[in-house]
Design an enzyme around this catalytic site. Sequence first.
Site, PDB file in Angstrom:
ATOM      1  CG  ASP A 120      -2.122   1.033   1.247  1.00 26.25           C
ATOM      2  OD1 ASP A 120      -2.060   1.784   0.093  1.00 26.25           O
ATOM      3  OD2 ASP A 120      -2.755   1.027   2.245  1.00 26.25           O
TER       4      ASP A 120
ATOM      5  CG  ASP B  96      -3.557   3.634  -3.062  1.00 26.77           C
ATOM      6  OD1 ASP B  96      -4.327   2.825  -3.563  1.00 26.77           O
ATOM      7  OD2 ASP B  96      -3.724   4.481  -2.312  1.00 26.77           O
ATOM      8  CD  GLU B  97      -5.586  -1.083  -1.282  1.00 25.12           C
ATOM      9  OE1 GLU B  97      -5.208  -1.711  -0.571  1.00 25.12           O
ATOM     10  OE2 GLU B  97      -6.787  -0.255  -1.376  1.00 25.12           O
TER      11      GLU B  97
END
Length: 434
Positions: free
Chosen positions: A11, A105-106
């Site tokens: 993350d 983003d993850e």
Amino acid sequence: MRPEASVMHLDLDAFFASVEQRDKPSLRGKPVVVGGVGGRGVVATASYEARRYGVRSAMSTREARSRCPHAAFLNPRFHAYRDTSLKVMEVLRDVSSLVEPLSLDEAFVDLAPAQLPSYDDDSVRAFAEEVRRRVRDVTGGLTASVGIGSSKFIAKVASDLDKPDGLVVVTAGAERELLRPMHVTVIPGVGPATAERLRRAGITTVADLEDVSEDELVRLLGKAHGHGLSLLARAEDDRPVVPERETKSVSVEGTYDTDLTDRRLMEGLVSRQALNVAERLRKSGLSGRTITLKVRLHDFTTLSRSTTLNAPTDVGTTIARLARSLLGELDLTGGVRLLGVGVSGLADWIQDDLFGDERQEEGDEEPVHELPDLPDQRAWVPGMDVVHAELGRGWVWGAGRGIVTVRFETAETPPGPVRSLRTDDPALSAWRTA
């Protein structure tokens, strides 16, 4: 359940805000808030410096300004976030063939294909540290928090335990001990309403949830939800890391650096997107029944409207006509920063006799509109990338009363000078990456 910790969750920390700090040297180490900057705006991401003042995602911009008035409030730059995300996903796919992105983003990563010499703590940690180093290198210094466990659930929980820039490995067999003291909201699917229902039943921690029978949870929450919570409370999660999902929709969208206010122009842009969607459908041998329009307003509010046909189509004129009709139902006062058209309910066949006439006329019916670089009013929004013919590249600090203030700097320069220019300065223009 896996017998070893072989699922990783990565993350990127405060992603949008971190990209802004990377690209704007003068903001490094300072509070940054990304989202709608207007009075009705909403915070998308806050840097950790801003979070110390209580600023959080989904908070109104008005409240964020009252808590941290000295923060830099910036409009999002999605092109920069997408470019950075692609580099991170390339790193992850280089170390494992099983990568499941969840958002920009993850992502989850299955470590089984990575062929580690061992899954003991030292080997797994060394592997994760190397991944984090590579992520920092390709992103220009962005940090990532990583969790590793025996399941996706545990890996996700672990990645949240030591933010930012943390690494937590949960050894196989230690999962329930980790979860028991935590609040029930740590479990996916336990939002405010479910948490309140559980609280009324005397259940506030995962340990409390573990002590309740599955039958009782089903009675409280329903069969599917109760069964799922019963399993996760005991750290039972056998979901695989799925690198490719079956295509459920085809869509095209565009984000604009300045708000669009001309409805005729928006109709033209939607029509063009519809034709692009239709072309992608035909190339994939697909068609779809449900046409969806996505609109993000000037204040970061996102609206979605859809309509469903009796039979699937891949005809651009049909998709465009319906998308324009959906656009006509919306109040676009104040401007639009994103438009998108999508088709779902996919099939691999088309009922040609329903749309044959339209298919023949498709090339002539839809007007072509050029994408605007900047509307006539030349609206300069905070955070926007710009370039000046003499002063070079920079970003908008603020604007008003016929003046735009620009800080001239990039990720590759030291903190740059600030200059105030006329909003109609012919040497100043919006800048976009290729």
